[in-house]
Write a protein that holds these residues in place. Structure first.
Motif, PDB file in Angstrom:
ATOM      1  N   LEU A 176       0.839  -1.212   0.000  1.00  0.00           N
ATOM      2  CA  LEU A 176       0.000   0.000   0.000  1.00  0.00           C
ATOM      3  C   LEU A 176       0.869   1.256   0.000  1.00  0.00           C
ATOM      4  O   LEU A 176       0.557   2.243  -0.673  1.00  0.00           O
ATOM      5  N   GLN A 231      -7.635  -5.006  -3.719  1.00  0.00           N
ATOM      6  CA  GLN A 231      -6.972  -5.734  -2.630  1.00  0.00           C
ATOM      7  C   GLN A 231      -8.006  -6.592  -1.903  1.00  0.00           C
ATOM      8  O   GLN A 231      -8.882  -6.080  -1.198  1.00  0.00           O
ATOM      9  N   VAL A 233      -5.954   2.300   3.572  1.00  0.00           N
ATOM     10  CA  VAL A 233      -6.784   2.261   2.354  1.00  0.00           C
ATOM     11  C   VAL A 233      -7.707   3.487   2.342  1.00  0.00           C
ATOM     12  O   VAL A 233      -7.848   4.167   1.320  1.00  0.00           O
ATOM     13  N   ILE A 269      -8.335   2.306  -4.679  1.00  0.00           N
ATOM     14  CA  ILE A 269      -8.218   0.905  -4.241  1.00  0.00           C
ATOM     15  C   ILE A 269      -9.607   0.357  -3.919  1.00  0.00           C
ATOM     16  O   ILE A 269     -10.381   1.011  -3.215  1.00  0.00           O
ATOM     17  N   TYR A 282     -11.135  -2.395  -1.727  1.00  0.00           N
ATOM     18  CA  TYR A 282     -10.687  -3.242  -0.617  1.00  0.00           C
ATOM     19  C   TYR A 282     -11.814  -4.189  -0.225  1.00  0.00           C
ATOM     20  O   TYR A 282     -12.921  -3.736   0.089  1.00  0.00           O
TER      21      TYR A 282
END
Ligand code: ADQ
Length: 468
Positions: free
Chosen positions: A280, A301, A324, A339, A341
């Motif tokens: 990250l 992710q 995140v 991102i 997640y």
């Protein structure tokens, strides 16, 4: 192939609904994984699997023709043996102490008592001269305990995680007993050769044993050691990835992520060994420097919850989710996060669709025995496209040498490697992927189980001087 009856002893029983209370998603997953691999082999002779059923008491159907022998654990035992000594002492220490190992004396007592209970269960179900295959760091004392109970058995031990060099192992307060425990086996198998070398060094240093990399002499016995890199059911994953519903799901994922975007994907158990925080940080810096832009690139992710009753895992989850959030807050746009997640378990078909949808698979553990995700990604890429960025510190790197190998501690190197993979020429990617796929085709999980069990049988023949 061996004809003896077989007993597998593992922390968990191979049940589909055998989700650990902490959400752990480990190699015991069924179907596939070890269960799948052993399935064919287990059909050839009477077989029993000894393991914890996931709760305090027995329940239990059989799996195919394999008999299950549950071992019950109380809540205190789960804390001391599983969450404590196995996952807070041995796990971090064996992974280069990337997280400080915790040594608590009462955990040791529970760990030993639980190993003894598993040994008694195995001794009770094993037929005369049976082969008993003990799995992993949870049961490291068991081979010796079992030998004392049943000297007639052929005993194998396989370590799924790294086995550390002496400098680290020497920190363990009960190091001699742990070493003697493993050396109760006839064959000790590891993911990598280095681990066998580490064991031989330790046997010389701590026990004064005469030891070479593949043979350690303990009193009158010779313990064989060697590398048997574990693998996956390659044909299962290849077939899954071409199933029409999976292909359609992958297409939908691409659509949802943005048709023209480059997709980076990571799939990990949420564990500090997997290097998620380093990854990250690298990605944040790429966004900050403008090397990667949210309008044309996205990171997915997946981080499946794991060992959530252990404090360091809860802390890690908080840190990752905070990071995140910060990255998305700073670089995301409306409808375009930097991102995605996903802290959820997925079934095999969903995982296959994700593998298919990605351009770059990012597997960057700080230390990993093998890493099956890297192999699953390769198996899912039947058209030869896609890039694999792989940590040098995953066991898989020894086999998948045409991946984009990287040292995840080297932030600049990690950033450059991610960019190289994103920008690589498709012909180069196909050549790299082709070599990895050829290797995997020959080295699937069936080949692994066959190689190990054949070697184990061979040690038995050597000891008894039986003809082949
Ligand atoms: P693990 O540390 O659990 O295994 P890994 O080898 O990557 O790590 O296996 C994880 C498995 O979980 C993979 O099969 C993967 O598909 C699955 N998985 C990951 N995320 C998932 C999700 N969100 N939903 C469902 N499934 C998910 C330990 C060692 C490894 C070694 C294996 C086998 O730490 O180094 O490779 O055992 O020996």
């Amino acid at each position: 192939m061996p004809r003896r009856s077989l007993v597998v002893v593992a922390n968990r029983l191979p049940l589909d609904d055998n989700a650990a209370p902490d959400g752990a998603c480990e190699w015991r997953r069924s179907p596939g994984g070890l269960t799948g691999a052993l399935h064919t082999i287990l059909q050839q002779a009477p077989a029993t699997w000894v393991g914890w059923g996931g709760g305090p008491g027995p329940r239990l159907p059989n799996v195919g023709s394999v008999r299950l022998r549950p071992v019950a654990l109380t809540a205190d035992e789960q804390r001391g043996y599983y969450e404590g000594f196995a996952n807070s002492t041995l796990w971090p220490l064996y992974h280069d102490a990337v997280q400080q190992p915790v040594f608590q004396r009462e955990w040791w007592d529970t760990y030993r008592a639980v190993n003894q209970r598993f040994a008694e269960a195995a001794a009770e179900v094993a037929g005369r001269h049976a082969a008993v295959w003990v799995q992993d760091y949870h049961l490291q004392l068991l081979p010796r305990m079992l030998r004392e109970l049943r000297p007639d058995l052929l005993i194998g031990f396989f370590m799924h995680i790294p086995f550390p060099p002496p400098e680290l192992f020497m920190q363990l307060p009960r190091r001699v007993e742990l070493l003697h425990g493993m050396l109760g086996a006839d064959l000790v198998g590891f993911q990598r050769e280095q681990a066998a070398h580490n064991l031989a060094q330790l046997a010389r240093k701590l026990l004064g044993a005469e030891a070479a990399d593949h043979a350690i002499h303990v009193g009158p016995r010779t313990v064989r050691t060697g590398a048997f890199p574990v693998s996956i059911d390659v044909s299962e994953m290849s077939a899954l990835a071409t199933r029409p519903d999976v292909v359609a799901h992958a297409g939908q994922l691409r659509h949802d992520l943005g048709e023209s975007k480059r997709v980076l994907l990571s799939v990990d158990r949420l564990d500090y060994t997997k290097g998620i925080e380093h990854r990250l940080t690298a990605y944040r810096e790429l966004l900050r420097d403008g090397d990667v832009k949210v309008r044309d690139t996205v990171l997915v992710q997946v981080a499946v919850p794991s060992r959530e009753r252990v404090e360091s895992y809860r802390d890690l989850r908080d840190r990752i989710e905070g990071e995140v959030g910060r990255i998305n807050g700073e670089y995301g746009r409306v409808g375009e996060p930097a991102i995605h997640y996903l802290n959820q378990p997925f079934d095999r078909a969903q995982l296959a669709a994700l593998y298919r949808a990605a351009d770059v698979m990012v597997v960057t553990p700080l230390r990993d025995g093998m890493n099956l995700v890297a192999k699953e990604f390769v198996a899912a890429r039947g058209d030869g496209s896609g890039a694999l960025v792989l940590s040098e510190f995953a066991g898989a790197a020894a086999e998948l040498s045409t991946a984009f190998l990287v040292n995840p501690h080297d932030l600049d190197g990690l950033k450059q490697t991610l960019l190289r993979a994103l920008e690589a020429d498709p012909a180069d990617l196909r050549a790299r992927m082709g070599a990895m796929r050829r290797h995997l085709a020959e080295h699937d999980i069936y080949a692994w189980a066959r190689a190990y069990l054949t070697a184990l049988d061979h040690t038995g023949r050597l000891a008894q001087r039986l003809p082949n």
